[in-house]
Design an enzyme around this catalytic site. Structure first.
Site, mmCIF file in Angstrom:
data_model
loop_
_atom_site.group_PDB
_atom_site.id
_atom_site.type_symbol
_atom_site.label_atom_id
_atom_site.label_comp_id
_atom_site.label_asym_id
_atom_site.label_seq_id
_atom_site.Cartn_x
_atom_site.Cartn_y
_atom_site.Cartn_z
ATOM 1 N N ASN A 1 -1.850 -10.783 8.395
ATOM 2 C CA ASN A 1 -2.821 -9.706 8.552
ATOM 3 C C ASN A 1 -4.193 -10.190 8.111
ATOM 4 O O ASN A 1 -4.356 -10.702 7.003
ATOM 5 C CB ASN A 1 -2.434 -8.501 7.692
ATOM 6 C CG ASN A 1 -3.457 -7.386 7.842
ATOM 7 O OD1 ASN A 1 -3.567 -6.777 8.913
ATOM 8 N ND2 ASN A 1 -4.247 -7.132 6.809
ATOM 9 N N GLU A 2 -5.175 -10.018 8.959
ATOM 10 C CA GLU A 2 -6.586 -10.291 8.642
ATOM 11 C C GLU A 2 -6.751 -11.439 7.644
ATOM 12 O O GLU A 2 -7.255 -11.236 6.527
ATOM 13 C CB GLU A 2 -7.242 -9.034 8.072
ATOM 14 C CG GLU A 2 -7.285 -7.874 9.019
ATOM 15 C CD GLU A 2 -8.013 -6.649 8.437
ATOM 16 O OE1 GLU A 2 -8.429 -6.688 7.273
ATOM 17 O OE2 GLU A 2 -8.160 -5.659 9.169
ATOM 18 N N GLN B 1 0.802 -1.224 0.000
ATOM 19 C CA GLN B 1 0.000 0.000 0.000
ATOM 20 C C GLN B 1 0.837 1.277 0.000
ATOM 21 O O GLN B 1 0.350 2.326 -0.379
ATOM 22 C CB GLN B 1 -0.963 -0.018 1.194
ATOM 23 C CG GLN B 1 -1.986 -1.142 1.077
ATOM 24 C CD GLN B 1 -2.931 -1.223 2.261
ATOM 25 O OE1 GLN B 1 -2.610 -1.848 3.263
ATOM 26 N NE2 GLN B 1 -4.077 -0.591 2.160
ATOM 27 N N HIS C 1 1.078 -9.226 4.614
ATOM 28 C CA HIS C 1 -0.106 -8.367 4.524
ATOM 29 C C HIS C 1 -0.679 -8.538 3.109
ATOM 30 O O HIS C 1 -0.683 -7.610 2.299
ATOM 31 C CB HIS C 1 0.261 -6.916 4.830
ATOM 32 C CG HIS C 1 -0.910 -6.061 5.226
ATOM 33 N ND1 HIS C 1 -0.990 -5.405 6.437
ATOM 34 C CD2 HIS C 1 -2.055 -5.736 4.574
ATOM 35 C CE1 HIS C 1 -2.120 -4.719 6.509
ATOM 36 N NE2 HIS C 1 -2.789 -4.898 5.386
HETATM 37 C C1 FCB Z 1 -7.797 -3.300 6.687
HETATM 38 C C2 FCB Z 1 -6.497 -3.696 5.992
HETATM 39 C C3 FCB Z 1 -5.635 -2.522 5.626
HETATM 40 C C4 FCB Z 1 -6.441 -1.360 5.105
HETATM 41 C C5 FCB Z 1 -7.588 -1.032 6.037
HETATM 42 C C6 FCB Z 1 -8.426 0.139 5.630
HETATM 43 O O1 FCB Z 1 -8.752 -4.310 6.544
HETATM 44 O O2 FCB Z 1 -5.755 -4.555 6.814
HETATM 45 O O3 FCB Z 1 -4.669 -2.950 4.712
HETATM 46 O O4 FCB Z 1 -6.883 -1.656 3.834
HETATM 47 O O5 FCB Z 1 -8.411 -2.160 6.172
#
Ligand code: FCB
Length: 417
Positions: free
Chosen positions: A182-183, A19, A138
């Site tokens: 990440n998520e 990003q 990520h």
């Molecule tokens: C999260 C992501 C991050 C960004 C935010 C707004 O879900 O981890 O990369 O996009 O949202």
């Protein structure tokens, strides 16, 4: 209010490699090029209903180049300058991610230059007394791994462990906090359920399978880091939603219990013996009333998300059964004009403190994001940054709310009211 946050509480912001860095070649690179025209065409129908759309974002979002990450924020080259600003703004920690495709551009071939680059990044943080929170993954993948099936590849956990071994042994003496994934479930949901991110394959079976693969990958990665650095703190950054009842009915309670289990607990329960802390990423609540997403459409952010910063309190309290330290690894909003961000920070942090008083062991708050950046399939128009990045010149301009946050950082939140 006057009680401050716990001693040693970390204050800072987060970014991710794809990003902000610029110049990456990974599984998103070709996809962005192939989909930019389509995304530009679709923007109006997706977002045109948002207030202020035409004046604020319409033009930018209708341009294909908005959807190409390209040079992004050029943070790969400007990280020192960006960390200087974070330091100046009173931050004491910083979360960033390593770009796997740089470190292992071909299977099993590691690029020593890139490893050194990230070593310099970590050192640059340490030099400024910013505690590094290092994310290993990520979402973006080296192309060779994407070609094998990405997070569906049976070898994914093995590959992730090998990459972890390599990079963690190089950086490990300087890193205390590692975030493996990440998520994970947001990624699998966007790829295999909504089919809006590469490689866009809608399949419930693949979605479930990918989550199982990522659980295995996390566990293997955790074991590798702990073997080499037993004192390291390792966890994931988990997207949690506060499910709230509009009315306390039996149906609503059943919906809430099921959704909470599936969204907030299922993944975490499976890695409970392989995490030292929980990283909380929090953006939304979901109000239930005989169905989901019955949120009142009060105040909305630039992306049309409900402005409801107090929901972080519930998200934190719901993590207390895990009995682990919690770091807020993301929390923020898209707000180009910076009209809501200060109120967002005040209410979020007040809610964090209430959660601490209620028993949640919260030890840090990392705002998303330090910089305006490339918001995945939406491109650059959503502005999450405390620092505005001019898309033409890449000049950094500190938004007023960043100065407000700086004051909170310096006072350890004493005046959050
Ligand atoms: C999260 C992501 C991050 C960004 C935010 C707004 O879900 O981890 O990369 O996009 O949202």
């Amino acid at each position: 209010m006057n009680t401050s946050f716990p001693h040693g509480f970390f204050w800072g912001a987060a970014t991710s490699s794809h990003q902000v860095e610029g110049g990456n070649t990974n599984d998103w690179t070709g996809w962005e090029k192939g989909n930019a025209n389509r995304l530009a065409r679709e923007a109006l129908s997706k977002f045109g209903h948002l207030s202020g759309w035409t004046e604020k974002f319409g033009k930018e979002a209708a341009r294909p180049e908005n959807y190409i990450s390209g040079i992004a924020c050029d943070h790969y080259r400007r990280y020192e300058e960006d960390f200087d600003i974070a330091k100046e703004l009173g931050h004491t920690a910083h979360r960033f991610s390593l770009e796997w495709s740089r470190i292992e551009p071909q299977e099993g071939v590691f690029d020593a230059k890139e490893i050194t680059h990230y070593h310099h990044v970590v050192r640059a943080l340490r030099y400024r007394n910013l505690e590094p929170f290092v994310t290993l993954w990520h979402w973006t993948l080296p192309s060779w791994l994407a070609q094998k099936g990405g997070v569906l590849a049976a070898e994914f956990p093995h590959c992730f462990a090998r990459y972890t071994e390599k990079i963690s042994s190089a950086l490990g003496d300087d890193v205390r906090f590692w975030i493996t994934l990440n998520e994970p479930d947001i990624l699998t949901g966007h790829v295999y359920r909504k089919a809006v991110w590469p490689p866009q394959e809608k399949s419930l079976r693949k979605y479930l399978y990918a989550n199982l693969i990522l659980i295995d990958a996390h566990k293997k990665s955790y074991a590798v880091i702990k073997k080499n650095f037993p004192n390291a703190n390792v966890g994931i950054a988990k997207h949690q939603i506060s499910f709230e009842l509009a009315r306390n009915t039996v149906t609503n309670r059943i919906l809430k219990t099921s959704a909470h289990f599936l969204w907030n607990r299922w993944f975490l329960d499976r890695i409970d013996d392989s995490q030292d802390f929980i990283g909380l990423n929090h953006y939304n609540r979901n109000v239930i009333d005989n169905g989901f997403l019955k949120n009142p459409r009060n105040q909305l952010t630039d992306l049309g998300w409900e402005f409801s910063p107090e929901s972080i309190r519930q998200a934190l309290l719901e993590l207390t059964p895990y009995q682990k330290p919690i770091y807020i690894t993301e929390n923020g909003l898209a707000d180009q004009d910076d009209t809501l961000r200060e109120a967002f920070l005040t209410t979020s942090l007040r809610s964090v403190r209430e959660a601490i008083e209620g028993g949640a062991d919260v030890r840090g708050y990392l705002y998303w994001s330090l910089l305006d950046n490339f918001e995945w399939d939406k491109g650059f128009w959503p502005r999450f940054g405390m620092i505005d990045v001019n898309r033409r010149t890449l000049a950094r301009n500190i938004r007023p709310s960043a100065h407000y946050f700086a004051k909170l950082c310096r006072e350890n939140g004493a005046t959050v009211s």
